[in-house]
Each structure stands twice: as C-alpha cells, then as structure tokens.
Design a protein around this motif. Sequence first.
Motif, mmCIF file in Angstrom:
data_model
loop_
_atom_site.group_PDB
_atom_site.id
_atom_site.type_symbol
_atom_site.label_atom_id
_atom_site.label_comp_id
_atom_site.label_asym_id
_atom_site.label_seq_id
_atom_site.Cartn_x
_atom_site.Cartn_y
_atom_site.Cartn_z
ATOM 1 N N GLN A 154 0.840 -1.212 0.000
ATOM 2 C CA GLN A 154 0.000 0.000 0.000
ATOM 3 C C GLN A 154 0.871 1.256 0.000
ATOM 4 N N ARG A 155 1.965 1.203 0.763
ATOM 5 C CA ARG A 155 2.874 2.368 0.778
ATOM 6 C C ARG A 155 3.461 2.600 -0.619
ATOM 7 N N LYS A 156 3.775 1.496 -1.315
ATOM 8 C CA LYS A 156 4.305 1.629 -2.684
ATOM 9 C C LYS A 156 3.277 2.278 -3.589
ATOM 10 N N ARG A 157 2.001 1.885 -3.409
ATOM 11 C CA ARG A 157 0.960 2.463 -4.261
ATOM 12 C C ARG A 157 0.826 3.962 -4.011
ATOM 13 N N ILE A 158 0.957 4.356 -2.730
ATOM 14 C CA ILE A 158 0.916 5.792 -2.409
ATOM 15 C C ILE A 158 2.130 6.483 -3.046
ATOM 16 N N GLY A 159 3.297 5.816 -2.968
ATOM 17 C CA GLY A 159 4.510 6.381 -3.563
ATOM 18 C C GLY A 159 4.356 6.583 -5.067
ATOM 19 N N LEU A 160 3.717 5.607 -5.718
ATOM 20 C CA LEU A 160 3.482 5.695 -7.167
ATOM 21 C C LEU A 160 2.561 6.884 -7.476
ATOM 22 N N ALA A 161 1.501 7.004 -6.686
ATOM 23 C CA ALA A 161 0.566 8.135 -6.891
ATOM 24 C C ALA A 161 1.281 9.466 -6.662
ATOM 25 N N GLN A 162 2.166 9.484 -5.653
ATOM 26 C CA GLN A 162 2.925 10.698 -5.314
ATOM 27 C C GLN A 162 3.771 11.165 -6.519
ATOM 28 N N VAL A 163 4.320 10.199 -7.251
ATOM 29 C CA VAL A 163 5.136 10.533 -8.425
ATOM 30 C C VAL A 163 4.243 10.932 -9.599
ATOM 31 N N LEU A 164 3.203 10.122 -9.860
ATOM 32 C CA LEU A 164 2.430 10.308 -11.092
ATOM 33 C C LEU A 164 1.526 11.534 -11.049
ATOM 34 N N ILE A 165 1.123 11.971 -9.850
ATOM 35 C CA ILE A 165 0.247 13.147 -9.751
ATOM 36 C C ILE A 165 0.943 14.384 -10.323
ATOM 37 N N LEU A 166 2.279 14.366 -10.333
ATOM 38 C CA LEU A 166 3.030 15.522 -10.830
ATOM 39 C C LEU A 166 3.197 15.495 -12.348
ATOM 40 N N ASN A 167 2.675 14.420 -12.958
ATOM 41 C CA ASN A 167 2.670 14.313 -14.412
ATOM 42 C C ASN A 167 4.061 14.498 -15.040
ATOM 43 N N PRO A 168 5.075 13.791 -14.538
ATOM 44 C CA PRO A 168 6.421 13.969 -15.096
ATOM 45 C C PRO A 168 6.493 13.410 -16.518
ATOM 46 N N LYS A 169 7.362 14.016 -17.358
ATOM 47 C CA LYS A 169 7.489 13.515 -18.733
ATOM 48 C C LYS A 169 8.332 12.249 -18.775
ATOM 49 N N LEU A 170 9.080 12.029 -17.688
ATOM 50 C CA LEU A 170 9.993 10.879 -17.622
ATOM 51 C C LEU A 170 9.895 10.304 -16.203
ATOM 52 N N ILE A 171 9.817 8.984 -16.109
ATOM 53 C CA ILE A 171 9.719 8.349 -14.789
ATOM 54 C C ILE A 171 10.953 7.465 -14.582
ATOM 55 N N LEU A 172 11.662 7.706 -13.500
ATOM 56 C CA LEU A 172 12.874 6.943 -13.189
ATOM 57 C C LEU A 172 12.582 6.049 -11.990
ATOM 58 N N MET A 173 12.801 4.762 -12.150
ATOM 59 C CA MET A 173 12.472 3.825 -11.069
ATOM 60 C C MET A 173 13.659 2.917 -10.789
ATOM 61 N N ASP A 174 14.058 2.845 -9.531
ATOM 62 C CA ASP A 174 15.197 2.010 -9.140
ATOM 63 C C ASP A 174 14.714 0.888 -8.241
ATOM 64 N N GLU A 175 14.542 -0.290 -8.815
ATOM 65 C CA GLU A 175 14.033 -1.467 -8.092
ATOM 66 C C GLU A 175 12.870 -1.089 -7.180
ATOM 67 N N PRO A 176 11.841 -0.422 -7.728
ATOM 68 C CA PRO A 176 10.807 0.127 -6.850
ATOM 69 C C PRO A 176 10.033 -0.943 -6.083
ATOM 70 N N PHE A 177 9.919 -2.148 -6.677
ATOM 71 C CA PHE A 177 9.104 -3.169 -6.011
ATOM 72 C C PHE A 177 9.974 -4.231 -5.340
ATOM 73 N N GLY A 178 11.274 -3.965 -5.294
ATOM 74 C CA GLY A 178 12.236 -4.919 -4.735
ATOM 75 C C GLY A 178 11.878 -5.436 -3.348
ATOM 76 N N PRO A 179 11.474 -4.558 -2.410
ATOM 77 C CA PRO A 179 11.241 -5.058 -1.057
ATOM 78 C C PRO A 179 9.919 -5.831 -0.888
ATOM 79 N N LEU A 180 9.104 -5.910 -1.932
ATOM 80 C CA LEU A 180 7.774 -6.534 -1.766
ATOM 81 C C LEU A 180 7.829 -8.038 -2.015
ATOM 82 N N ASP A 181 6.862 -8.767 -1.485
ATOM 83 C CA ASP A 181 6.795 -10.205 -1.758
ATOM 84 C C ASP A 181 6.434 -10.422 -3.226
ATOM 85 N N ALA A 182 6.671 -11.663 -3.723
ATOM 86 C CA ALA A 182 6.552 -11.936 -5.160
ATOM 87 C C ALA A 182 5.154 -11.613 -5.702
#
Length: 275
Positions: free
Chosen positions: A150-178
Amino acid sequence: MPEAIKQVRIGDRALPPAVKLNDVSVVFNNFTAVKKADLEVPAGQFLAIVGPTGCGKSTLLNVAAGLLPPASGTCEIFGHPLSGINHEAGYLFQSDSLMPWKTAIDNIAIGLEIRGVKRQDALNQSREWLARVGLQSFGNRYPHQLSGGQRKRIGLAQVLILNPKLILMDEPFGPLDAQTQVLMGDLLLKLWSRDRKAVMFVTHDLEEAITLADRVIIISAGPASHVKGDYLINLPRPRNLQEIRLTTEFAEIHRTLWNDLKEEVLKAYEQGDKS
Ligand SMILES: Nc1ncnc2c1ncn2[C@@H]1O[C@H](COP(=O)(O)OP(=O)(O)OP(=O)(O)O)[C@@H](O)[C@H]1O
C-alpha cells in the motif's frame, strides 16, 4: 533469435529522446564504475535496465536524474543538455519516500502544494489518485498504518500526480513479496498505458524487466560497465503479468536474454569471490 524480440539500433529516430547518454563514464575516486556508455530512451518508451549486482544500473539512473554528474560524456533530456537536477523526471526508489507525519492523502498532495497548487485543488487531485491506485478508503491513514504494497501504491501516486514527462524507477518493487510485486507491476502498466511516459526502470529481475518493458538493456559486469545487449520486447499489450510469463514467446525471450546476462552474472560472482 525469437520473433518477439530484435536487436535495437541507436540513433535513428526523429524525435528528441527523453534521455540520451552519450559516451558517459562515471568515476568514484579512482574506480571507474561506468565506461563510455551510450543509451537512448525514446519518448514514450518503457525501458528496463538489467545487469548483475554492482554493474552500474543505479549509477546510470542517477546520471539521468541529474544527481550524479558524469566524469566525461553528456546527458541530454528531451534534446537539452542536463545540468543539475532533472526537473522533467519523477523518481520512485526502493525505499519509501513517504513522510511519516502526513496521511496518505497529504503525502500524495504535497508535491502539488510545493508547486503552488491551492490546497483544496491538490487534495481533490490526490483523492482521484488514491482511487486510481485502489486506496480510496485509506486516505486518512499514516504510512505506518499501511502495508508495504500500500505504501508503494501511495509512492506511485505521489510521483504520477506531478505528471512527469519521464519516470525513473530504481528497483521500486524490490522489497515486496513476489505476489505483490506482480500486482504492483500490473498497476504500474495500467497507469502507464494511459499516457505512456518514458520510463527507465532498473531491476535485477529479468522476468520483471521482460514482462513490463518495451525494451530491455543488459549492462555488463563492472568495473567499467557498458551496455552489452539491447532488445525490443514485442509482447502484446495490454499485458497481464502473471499470464504473460506462461507464454511460449516469454520463455523464448527469457532464454535469449538470460544467455546474454548469465555471463555477466558469473563474472560479477567471480569478482565478488576475489574481493
Ligand atoms: N558513491 C560511491 N562511491 C564509490 N563507489 C560507488 C558509489 N556508488 C556506487 N559505487 C560503485 O559503483 C558500482 C556501481 O554501483 P551501482 O549502485 O550503480 O550498481 P547497481 O548495478 O545498481 O547494483 P545493485 O544491483 O547491487 O543495486 C559499484 O561497484 C559500487 O560499489
């Protein structure tokens, strides 16, 4: 080589790329982490970067983010030389970037407020994003009252609400279960497919890279890493990440890319044994 992938030629596109790294080398003290890397991310492309541990994936992402100036070579963003922080980009990293003293809705709204959007407008947009990430009834929770996914989903919304032209992600889902990783990947693709921003997605997980991306590049083992393989992934969209892994096309692509990656992973292990 299977039909669903093909080798990419760099430098033959009409529009300015979202990111263009040209002959980029990165040196930490006397250690050359990346040597003469060339890489283009066309506008609208979902690019995944894979490679063995320590090969320089995050380093390349940090150059594109403007957080790390290259020792030599250039970085252009949408045709303009990058100097300082890349303001066209939104970032999602492995660790949470939520403010623990703010509720979910306030965490999503904060970026707009910093940009001068009136609080009520920011909260209204934030509410829409809460719904898009499936957490409409969790707006008043604080980060410690949410699960990792759920925290990741909030983090994703936090990034996308700003409507960036480019999205940079560094192992964003790494800590989550499979299972949660797959669900987050599906959500990411659903949101991305609305307006197809350029994405640079760093992962050590080849399956995740193939299922998500339009294109996968393989970075050689360090030191002095460079782009070793560059593959377009022509799997159909929309994709269901769980189902696509079961297809013959996926298996063929995985085999081809793993053949390329395996050698680098083994080199990285050997170097680890010597150090
Ligand atoms: N600030 C730094 N100072 C010195 N060396 C660094 C620094 N940052 C990274 N390195 C080195 O540069 C190389 C590339 O690091 P980087 O974090 O980009 O690798 P990575 O491919 O993202 O690794 P991983 O998959 O393990 O996260 C590594 O050998 C790392 O030790």
